[in-house]
Write an enzyme that holds these catalytic residues in place. Structure first.
Site, PDB file in Angstrom:
ATOM      1  N   GLY A 130      -8.971  -8.737  -7.177  1.00  0.00           N
ATOM      2  CA  GLY A 130      -8.062  -9.242  -5.838  1.00  0.00           C
ATOM      3  C   GLY A 130      -7.417  -7.314  -5.392  1.00  0.00           C
TER       4      GLY A 130
ATOM      5  N   ASP B 276      10.200  -7.636  -3.406  1.00  0.00           N
ATOM      6  CA  ASP B 276       8.697  -7.471  -2.628  1.00  0.00           C
ATOM      7  C   ASP B 276       8.317  -9.197  -2.750  1.00  0.00           C
ATOM      8  OD1 ASP B 276       6.416  -6.312  -0.703  1.00  0.00           O
ATOM      9  OD2 ASP B 276       5.458  -5.945  -2.429  1.00  0.00           O
TER      10      ASP B 276
END
Lengths: 652, 207
Positions: free
Chosen positions: A90, A205
Site C-alpha cells: 500500500g 489523521d
C-alpha cells in the site's frame, strides 16, 4: 428523437431539488411518455449520486505527478534494517507500506518507509518515536502495534504488526454499513482514541484509510501520531484567513483527502485531542449516510464547507435514525471544540449507551410485538437476529423503551407476574423467580400469544397488594398469571392461576404437590394449560419446545436462575463488572453440572459479550470465551434461535 | 514538508530573485488576455507550462513513489512565482489558474497518448520508460476518455466543458470559475453538477 440537452438539464436540476420520496412521481409527471428523456435523466441522477460520494479527484494529482516525471523506484528485494522487503502492500501520503520479513525475529511485519522529507526533521522524528512508544506501551487491542521505528542509510522506517483485513475506506467503497455495525466500529475506534489520549497522543489523521477491519471483527487504528510528522508549523502570527490559505496550498498537510480534517486543522490552528473526536464524527457520518458531511469537489471547497457549513442531519439520508445517534454525530461535529465531547471516553460512553439501547429496542420490539419485523436493522445477520430474538426475548427480556400503548388490548395477551416465595428459607426466592421465568419463556414460545417480557413485570413484586386490573392496563394485557412456590427439601408445592384482569375473574387455577425433580414438567404443564385456556393453538414445534426441560439438573437450574437474576436486577447500563463476573462464574458452575444446558450457554455467551463490548474486558481472550460458549450452544441445538442469536451477536 | 511548495506567503514569494522580470511579463500578458487579446494567451501558456514542469520536477525529487502532488498547490506556487504579487488581484489569479488548467489537461493528454503509442510499439527499449510508468494503463484510458468526453461536451455546450476543465484540471473554485467565465456562481454550480453527472454517465458507457 433524442431530447434536447436543455430539456434534459432542466429536468435533471428540478429532480435534484425534488424530495427523494417524490422523485418517481415527479419524473412521471415531468417526462410523461418521453421514455428517452426519463432514461437519460435517471442515468444522470445515478451518476450524480455516485459522483457526490467521491471527493478526491485523482486525475489532477496524476497530472501533477506526470509533469514531476518521477522515477518509480521500488524497494522490493532490498533489506532495510533487519527487514527484507517482500511486496508492496500500500501507499499513502505518509509513505509506502511493504510486506517485510523480520530476519531477526522470523516473523512478517508491515514496514512503512517514510518519505525523505518526513524523516528529515530530527526533532519531530524524536517526538514521533516517543509517541509511538507511548502508544505501543498501551498494548490496546484496537491500536496497531508498532514494533520499532528505525533508520537505515538515512531511510526512516516504521515496523508494525501486519494486520489482515481491509481498511474502512475499502469497506465503504464496497457498500454501506448498517447503523449498528457503524456504531460498533466507532466504539472500537473511540476506545483506541481514549487509550491513546490518556497516553498524551493525539492521532490527528483519523480517516477510513487509517482504520483497519479485521475479519474477526476487530478494528485497528493505524498510524498514531504520524500525521504530526507531516504537519507544517503554523506561525502564531499568521492571521486565520491566511492560515487557511496556507493549509490549502500546503500539499504536505493535505495528505490525500481533507474531508476528515477538523475545523481547527482546516484553519491551521492549534489542535488537541478533540480534533480526533471531530474526525471520528466525520467517519461515523460517512459510514451511516455514505456521504461526506462537508462535501466539496476540490480540497478548497471541502475546507470552506468545514469552516462555514453545518452538515445535513442524518435523517435527510435515511429513515428512522435513532435520535441519540443524530445527537452524537452533531455533538462530535461542533465547530467549537468546547461544545464537542470533551474526551474520547465521553464519546465512547455515548456510543455504547446507544448501542445497548438499540439492542434492547430490537429485543423489545420482538417481545412486545412479535409480528412486526425489526425496524432499524436490515442486514441479513441483523435480520436473523431479529427473527430469532423472538425466543430470546423471554430469555433476556430487558426492557428499555416502552412504546405508548394506544392500540386495543389483544385477547390472547398475558403477563406472568413474579411468583411468591412461600418457602421457609427466604434465600430460595430465586427459585420462585426461576419458576416464573420458565413459564414466561415457555409461553413466549407460543406464536399466537402476546407475552410481556420479564423485566417489565419485575416491578410488580409479589407479596404487596397488587391491583391486577391496573397492572394489566399498564402492561397492555388482558390476562395475568399469578402464583406461589413453596420448596421444602425435595418437595415443591406450586400454585398458579390465570386471571382475566378486566373482570378480575379467575379463568384457571391449579395446585401441584410434587417432587422437586418434577418442576420442569410442572412448568410445561402450567404453560400448556394457560395457552389452552387462552385458546392459543400450539404448533408441534412449539409444543415440543415447551415440553423440553431446560436442564436435567435442578442444581444447575438454581445456578442458572441466580445468574439470570443478577443480570436482570440491574439494567445493562449499570451492570458492574463484578456482577458480570459473578454471573459468568455461576453459569460456568451450571454448565459444569449439566454440559447440555443450552440456555446457560446462551446466557454465558451473552455475559462474555457484554464484558467484552462494554470495555470491562476488551481482550481477545474474552471474545474467545464468548465464541466458545456460542459454539457449544450451537452444537447443542443447531436449529435453535437463541444459539443463532448469540452467534450473530458474536460475529459483529 | 520541504520548503518548495510551501511559500504560500505572498511576502516570501515577492522576494524570489530572478523571476521579477518574468513576473511582470506574465502579469502583463494576463491583463492583455483579460482585455480580449487572444494572442496573449498563446504567449502565456508555454510560460505557465514550463513553470509548472520545473516546479513539479523540483518538488518531486527526493519524494517516495506514489506521493501525490496536489495540482492546486502546484499551480498556486507557479502563480506566486510568475505573477507580480505587489498588486495581488483575484482576477489575475483566476485567469492564471485558467491557463494552468489548460496546460494541465494538455500535459496529461500528451502523456497518455505517448504511453499508448509506446504500448502499441511493443515497449521498445529505446524509449524512455520512466515517464511511461508513471500512470497505469487504466489511468491512461481514463485520461483519454475524459478528454474525449469533454470534447463531446464542448460541442453540446462549450461553457460547461470549460467549467469542467477549470475545476477538474485546474482546481479552480466556483468563485474563480465565475470570474474567469464571467457567469454567476449559481450558474457555475449548476453547470458543474450537470456536467459532472453527464461525464460520469459518458465514462460509464465507454467502460
Amino acid at each position: 428523437m433524442a431530447p434536447a440537452l436543455q430539456t434534459i438539464e432542466e429536468t435533471f436540476h428540478a429532480a435534484l431539488d425534488c424530495d427523494p420520496d417524490q422523485l418517481n412521481a415527479f419524473l412521471d409527471t415531468r417526462c410523461g411518455g418521453d421514455k428517452a428523456l426519463r432514461t437519460k435523466v435517471e442515468a444522470l441522477l445515478a451518476s450524480h449520486r455516485k459522483a457526490e460520494t467521491s471527493v478526491e479527484i485523482s486525475i489532477s494529482a496524476v497530472a501533477a505527478n506526470i509533469i514531476g516525471n518521477r522515477q518509480p523506484d521500488s524497494l522490493i528485494g532490498e533489506t532495510i534494517g533487519h527487514y527484507r522487503i517482500l511486496k508492496r502492500i500500500g501507499a499513502g501520503g505518509m509513505g509506502e507500506v511493504y510486506l517485510a520479513s523480520d530476519i531477526n525475529a522470523g516473523r512478517t511485519a508491515a514496514l512503512k518507509v517514510l518519505p525523505a522529507h518526513l524523516g528529515s526533521n530530527m526533532e519531530r522524528l524524536r517526538r514521533f518515536e516517543q509517541e509511538a512508544r507511548a502508544v505501543a506501551g498501551l498494548n490496546h487491542p484496537n491500536i496497531m502495534t508498532i514494533y520499532e521505528v528505525g533508520t537505515d542509510d538515512s531511510r526512516r522506517y516504521i515496523a508494525s504488526e501486519l494486520i489482515e483485513g481491509e481498511t474502512l475506506h475499502e469497506r465503504l467503497a464496497r457498500g454501506g454499513v448498517e447503523i449498528r455495525e457503524a456504531i460498533e466500529i466507532a466504539i472500537q475506534v473511540a476506545s483506541a482514541l481514549a487509550a491513546a489520549h490518556s497516553a498524551g497522543v493525539v492521532h490527528r489523521d483519523i480517516k477510513p484509510q487509517n482504520i483497519m477491519l479485521r475479519p474477526d471483527g476487530y478494528v485497528k487504528v493505524l498510524d498514531f501520531g504520524i500525521a504530526k510528522l507531516a504537519e507544517r508549523e503554523v506561525l502564531p502570527s499568521v492571521p486565520e484567513n491566511e492560515a487557511l490559505k496556507l493549509v490549502e496550498t500546503n500539499a504536505g498537510s493535505i495528505l490525500g483527502t481533507v474531508s476528515y480534517m477538523s475545523l481547527e486543522q482546516a484553519r491551521g490552528a492549534h489542535v488537541d485531542k478533540r480534533t480526533d473526536i471531530w474526525s471520528l464524527g466525520v467517519v461515523l457520518y460517512e459510514m451511516i449516510t455514505g456521504r461526506a458531511p462537508f462535501p466539496g469537489d476540490i480540497p478548497g471547497e471541502v475546507m470552506s464547507s468545514i469552516v462555514e457549513k453545518e452538515p445535513l442531519p442524518l435523517g435527510r439520508y435515511l429513515e428512522r435514525v435513532p435520535p441519540e445517534l443524530e445527537q452524537i454525530v452533531t455533538k462530535a461535529l461542533q465547530k467549537n471544540p468546547q461544545e464537542r465531547f470533551q474526551s474520547a471516553n465521553e464519546l465512547l460512553a455515548a456510543l455504547k449507551h446507544l448501542l445497548h439501547k438499540l439492542e434492547l429496542a430490537a429485543e423489545l420490539d420482538q417481545s412486545s410485538a412479535r409480528d412486526s419485523s425489526a425496524r432499524w436493522i436490515q442486514s441479513p445477520i441483523a435480520a436473523g437476529v431479529a427473527v430469532l430474538a423472538i425466543a430470546l426475548a423471554a430469555l433476556f427480556p430487558f426492557y428499555w423503551l416502552r412504546k405508548p400503548r394506544t392500540a386495543a388490548i389483544p385477547e390472547k395477551s398475558v403477563a406472568v407476574l413474579p411468583f411468591e416465595n412461600l418457602s421457609d428459607d427466604k434465600t430460595n426466592s430465586y427459585f420462585a423467580d426461576g419458576m416464573q421465568d420458565e413459564i414466561l419463556s415457555d409461553l413466549a414460545k407460543v406464536g399466537e400469544l402476546k407475552v410481556v417480557s420479564r423485566t417489565s413485570v419485575m416491578q410488580y413484586k409479589s407479596g404487596a397488594a397488587r391491583n391486577l386490573r391496573e397492572i394489566a392496563h399498564q402492561l397492555g394485557v388482558a390476562h395475568v398469571v399469578e402464583g406461589s412456590v413453596e420448596r421444602s427439601g425435595t418437595h415443591v408445592h406450586i400454585n398458579a392461576q390465570l386471571i382475566d384482569a378486566r373482570s378480575d375473574h379467575r379463568v384457571w387455577g391449579q395446585t401441584y404437590d410434587r417432587e422437586l425433580s418434577d418442576i420442569f414438567a410442572i412448568q410445561s404443564e402450567i404453560a400448556k394449560s394457560i395457552a389452552d385456556q387462552l385458546q392459543a393453538k400450539l404448533s408441534p414445534d412449539e409444543k415440543k419446545a415447551i415440553e423440553r426441560p431446560p436442564t436435567s439438573d435442578v442444581t444447575a437450574f438454581d445456578l442458572y436462575t441466580r445468574a439470570k437474576n443478577i443480570q436482570l436486577a440491574t439494567t445493562i447500563r449499570s451492570t458492574e463488572k463484578t456482577d458480570l463476573l459473578n454471573v459468568v462464574d455461576l453459569l460456568n458452575q451450571a454448565v459444569a453440572r449439566d454440559a447440555a444446558f443450552f440456555d446457560a450457554y446462551c446466557q454465558l455467551a451473552y455475559a462474555h459479550d457484554i464484558l467484552y463490548f462494554s470495555g470491562y474486558d476488551h481482550t481477545p481472550a474474552r471474545l474467545a470465551l464468548a465464541e466458545a460458549a456460542v459454539h457449544t450452544a450451537f452444537r447443542l441445538r443447531p436449529e435453535a434461535g437463541e444459539a443463532h442469536l448469540a452467534r450473530a451477536r458474536n460475529l459483529y | 514538508m520541504n520548503g518548495d511548495l510551501t511559500s504560500a506567503n505572498p511576502a516570501k514569494a515577492g522576494r524570489l530573485s530572478g523571476e521579477v522580470g518574468e513576473a511582470h511579463q506574465v502579469t502583463q500578458l494576463l491583463a492583455d488576455w483579460r482585455q480580449g487579446e487572444e494572442a496573449a494567451l498563446e504567449k502565456l501558456t508555454p510560460l505557465v507550462y514550463e513553470e509548472l514542469r520545473r516546479l513539479a520536477h523540483r518538488y518531486m525529487a527526493g519524494q517516495q513513489p506514489d506521493h501525490t502532488l496536489q495540482t492546486t498547490a502546484l499551480v498556486n506556487e507557479a502563480y506566486l512565482r510568475l505573477v507580480d504579487q505587489t498588486k495581488p488581484s483575484f482576477a489575475n489569479r483566476s485567469h492564471f489558474f485558467a491557463v494552468a488548467a489548460t496546460a494541465m489537461r494538455q500535459i496529461l493528454v500528451n502523456h497518455a497518448k505517448a504511453q499508448q503509442r509506446l504500448k502499441r510499439g511493443g515497449g521498445a527499449s529505446k524509449v524512455d520508460l520512466d515517464t511511461a510508468a508513471l500512470i497505469s494503463p487504466e489511468q491512461t484510458k481514463t485520461v483519454l476518455d475524459v478528454d474525449e468526453a469533454l470534447e463531446r461536451l464542448a460541442e453540446l455546450d462549450s461553457r460547461k466543458a470549460q467549467v469542467v476543465e477549470l475545476k477538474y484540471f485546474g482546481g479552480l473554485n466556483q468563485d474563480e470559475i465565475a470570474e474567469v467565465l464571467k457567469i454567476s456562481i449559481v450558474t457555475v454550480r449548476r453547470d458543474w453538477l450537470f456536467a459532472r453527472a453527464w461525464l460520469y454517465t459518458e465514462l460509464q458507457n465507454v467502460a
